[in-house]
Write a protein that holds these residues in place. Structure first.
Motif, PDB file in Angstrom:
ATOM      1  N   ASN A 173       0.917  -1.183   0.002  1.00  0.00           N
ATOM      2  CA  ASN A 173       0.032   0.193  -0.194  1.00  0.00           C
ATOM      3  C   ASN A 173       0.743   1.288   0.019  1.00  0.00           C
ATOM      4  O   ASN A 173       2.114   1.061   0.538  1.00  0.00           O
ATOM      5  CB  ASN A 173      -0.956   0.109   1.406  1.00  0.00           C
ATOM      6  CG  ASN A 173      -1.844  -1.191   1.480  1.00  0.00           C
ATOM      7  OD1 ASN A 173      -1.238  -2.093   2.112  1.00  0.00           O
ATOM      8  ND2 ASN A 173      -3.022  -1.253   0.824  1.00  0.00           N
ATOM      9  N   LEU A 226      -4.336   5.219  -0.556  1.00  0.00           N
ATOM     10  CA  LEU A 226      -5.283   5.807   0.488  1.00  0.00           C
ATOM     11  C   LEU A 226      -4.688   7.204   0.601  1.00  0.00           C
ATOM     12  O   LEU A 226      -3.692   7.454   1.075  1.00  0.00           O
ATOM     13  CB  LEU A 226      -5.014   4.844   1.752  1.00  0.00           C
ATOM     14  CG  LEU A 226      -5.637   5.521   2.946  1.00  0.00           C
ATOM     15  CD1 LEU A 226      -7.283   5.663   2.670  1.00  0.00           C
ATOM     16  CD2 LEU A 226      -5.584   4.546   4.145  1.00  0.00           C
ATOM     17  N   GLN A 253      -8.471   4.968  -2.323  1.00  0.00           N
ATOM     18  CA  GLN A 253      -9.484   5.626  -1.524  1.00  0.00           C
ATOM     19  C   GLN A 253      -9.165   6.951  -0.824  1.00  0.00           C
ATOM     20  O   GLN A 253      -7.949   7.366  -0.719  1.00  0.00           O
ATOM     21  CB  GLN A 253      -9.668   4.529   0.062  1.00  0.00           C
ATOM     22  CG  GLN A 253     -10.177   2.971  -0.294  1.00  0.00           C
ATOM     23  CD  GLN A 253     -10.364   2.389   0.996  1.00  0.00           C
ATOM     24  OE1 GLN A 253     -10.874   2.946   2.004  1.00  0.00           O
ATOM     25  NE2 GLN A 253     -10.147   0.965   0.790  1.00  0.00           N
ATOM     26  N   TRP A 255      -9.962   9.510   2.644  1.00  0.00           N
ATOM     27  CA  TRP A 255     -10.711   9.711   3.896  1.00  0.00           C
ATOM     28  C   TRP A 255     -10.741  11.200   4.256  1.00  0.00           C
ATOM     29  O   TRP A 255      -9.320  11.525   4.247  1.00  0.00           O
ATOM     30  CB  TRP A 255     -10.164   8.715   4.893  1.00  0.00           C
ATOM     31  CG  TRP A 255     -10.104   7.451   4.722  1.00  0.00           C
ATOM     32  CD1 TRP A 255     -10.907   6.729   3.668  1.00  0.00           C
ATOM     33  CD2 TRP A 255      -9.522   6.343   5.456  1.00  0.00           C
ATOM     34  NE1 TRP A 255     -10.949   5.172   3.784  1.00  0.00           N
ATOM     35  CE2 TRP A 255     -10.013   4.937   4.872  1.00  0.00           C
ATOM     36  CE3 TRP A 255      -8.614   6.239   6.602  1.00  0.00           C
ATOM     37  CZ2 TRP A 255      -9.442   3.792   5.436  1.00  0.00           C
ATOM     38  CZ3 TRP A 255      -8.330   5.103   7.010  1.00  0.00           C
ATOM     39  CH2 TRP A 255      -8.533   3.915   6.462  1.00  0.00           C
ATOM     40  N   LYS A 276      -9.867   2.272  11.826  1.00  0.00           N
ATOM     41  CA  LYS A 276     -10.266   2.149  10.383  1.00  0.00           C
ATOM     42  C   LYS A 276      -9.056   1.705   9.615  1.00  0.00           C
ATOM     43  O   LYS A 276      -9.206   0.988   8.442  1.00  0.00           O
ATOM     44  CB  LYS A 276     -10.987   3.337   9.970  1.00  0.00           C
ATOM     45  CG  LYS A 276     -11.304   3.501   8.458  1.00  0.00           C
ATOM     46  CD  LYS A 276     -12.006   4.958   8.487  1.00  0.00           C
ATOM     47  CE  LYS A 276     -12.385   4.794   6.954  1.00  0.00           C
ATOM     48  NZ  LYS A 276     -13.287   6.139   6.422  1.00  0.00           N
ATOM     49  N   ASN A 279      -8.107  -1.899   9.956  1.00  0.00           N
ATOM     50  CA  ASN A 279      -8.927  -2.605   9.164  1.00  0.00           C
ATOM     51  C   ASN A 279      -8.522  -2.383   7.908  1.00  0.00           C
ATOM     52  O   ASN A 279      -8.647  -3.564   6.971  1.00  0.00           O
ATOM     53  CB  ASN A 279     -10.320  -2.312   9.373  1.00  0.00           C
ATOM     54  CG  ASN A 279     -10.982  -2.288  10.950  1.00  0.00           C
ATOM     55  OD1 ASN A 279     -10.481  -3.268  11.464  1.00  0.00           O
ATOM     56  ND2 ASN A 279     -11.894  -1.661  11.282  1.00  0.00           N
ATOM     57  N   TYR A 280      -8.269  -1.435   7.210  1.00  0.00           N
ATOM     58  CA  TYR A 280      -7.783  -1.236   5.799  1.00  0.00           C
ATOM     59  C   TYR A 280      -6.612  -2.087   5.563  1.00  0.00           C
ATOM     60  O   TYR A 280      -6.635  -2.688   4.606  1.00  0.00           O
ATOM     61  CB  TYR A 280      -7.536   0.262   5.812  1.00  0.00           C
ATOM     62  CG  TYR A 280      -6.854   0.513   4.304  1.00  0.00           C
ATOM     63  CD1 TYR A 280      -7.656   0.771   3.198  1.00  0.00           C
ATOM     64  CD2 TYR A 280      -5.516   0.750   4.623  1.00  0.00           C
ATOM     65  CE1 TYR A 280      -6.774   0.842   2.062  1.00  0.00           C
ATOM     66  CE2 TYR A 280      -4.872   0.978   3.190  1.00  0.00           C
ATOM     67  CZ  TYR A 280      -5.507   1.137   2.173  1.00  0.00           C
ATOM     68  OH  TYR A 280      -4.836   1.303   0.673  1.00  0.00           O
TER      69      TYR A 280
END
Length: 282
Positions: A173, A226, A253, A255, A276, A279-280
């Motif tokens: 990531n 992200l 994503q 946020w 969060k 979890n990602y």
């Protein structure tokens, strides 16, 4: 970044009045960096065990870092953390003090000129430091796909590093927190904040360089990206992350964190972003 406006304004005005573009070019680029060598916090105060590490970049710069191992027997992965433009790792490591307990290793390092890393920071050698840090993890700690996280100035360095290494080292990531993807655009955005400097915006394209920026960031694809940004960030506007999100390719994503400022997104709103984020990653 907080002092970017005042220093860069003076440089740009000097250029406009005297035409000394060449002499001011390096000075204006350097306004992105505010290193210190003071030790702000000792991880031992938080009962954090860490390994003091040093490695060299391709240009021979020595880089200093701290490696925090997961407190769990089988780690869930390794995070390479690119910190922001001020101070050094002894203040920025606090952002992820909780990661080892959650099963993740992480390495935080100082760019040249920061902390115990000698030299002076530039767009080129900060990326070289990131490349060397990623290589150190692969060669000494973890050959699994790497999690790259960049906060503030660290975001633009992290993205460029990912582009440089993605064909040689697997990346799981790329996370970009309260950051930007172009030195020129960021300079222009700062100048646009005041009516008396608004007219100087075009000068940023002359005095700032994007030779070592990640644009176009769609080159990071197909690595998942992200983007995280606080609604109340006083340093870098949320629109910066919105623009990067629009330019990136899937998977991606965005946020936008209510009540979030600059560098505190894992602490606000009862730390809901922390869970969060875990979890990602899972």
């Amino acid at each position: 970044m907080a002092k970017l406006r005042s220093k860069c304004f003076k440089i740009l005005i000097f250029i406009a009045l005297h035409g000394t573009l060449l002499a001011s070019l390096t000075a204006c680029q350097s306004v992105f960096y505010y290193p210190t060598d003071f030790k702000y916090y000792d991880p031992a105060r938080l009962n954090l065990k860490y390994e003091d590490v040093r490695f060299k970049t391709a240009s021979g710069n020595e880089i200093h870092g701290w490696y925090f191992a997961s407190s769990q027997k089988d780690s869930k992965g390794t995070v390479l953390f690119f910190h922001g433009n001020a101070q050094n790792i002894s203040s920025h490591f606090m952002m992820f003090y909780w990661l080892p307990k959650e099963g993740y290793n992480y390495l935080i390092f100082d760019y040249p000129g920061y902390g115990e890393s000698p030299g002076a920071p530039t767009p080129e050698n900060t990326v070289e430091a990131g490349i060397a840090a990623a290589a150190w993890i692969r060669e000494n700690k973890d050959q699994r796909p790497l999690i790259i996280y960049g906060q503030s100035l660290g975001g633009i360095i992290a993205m460029q590093t990912a582009i440089k290494i993605k064909d040689q080292q697997p990346i799981r990531n790329v996370v970009v927190d309260g950051s930007f993807s172009s030195y020129k655009k960021m300079g222009r955005r700062v100048l646009s904040r005041s009516w008396w400097t608004w007219w100087m915006q075009p000068l940023t394209y002359a005095v700032l360089s994007d030779a070592h920026s990640p644009e176009p960031i769609d080159r990071i694809s197909p690595i998942p990206m992200l983007f995280i940004h606080g609604t109340d960030d006083p340093i870098i506007e949320p629109v910066s992350s919105e623009e990067m999100f629009a330019a990136a390719r899937d998977p991606k994503q965005l946020w936008i964190v209510p009540n979030g400022h600059h560098g505190d997104l894992f602490e606000v709103n009862n730390r809901e972003v922390r869970q969060k984020f875990l979890n990602y990653l899972q």
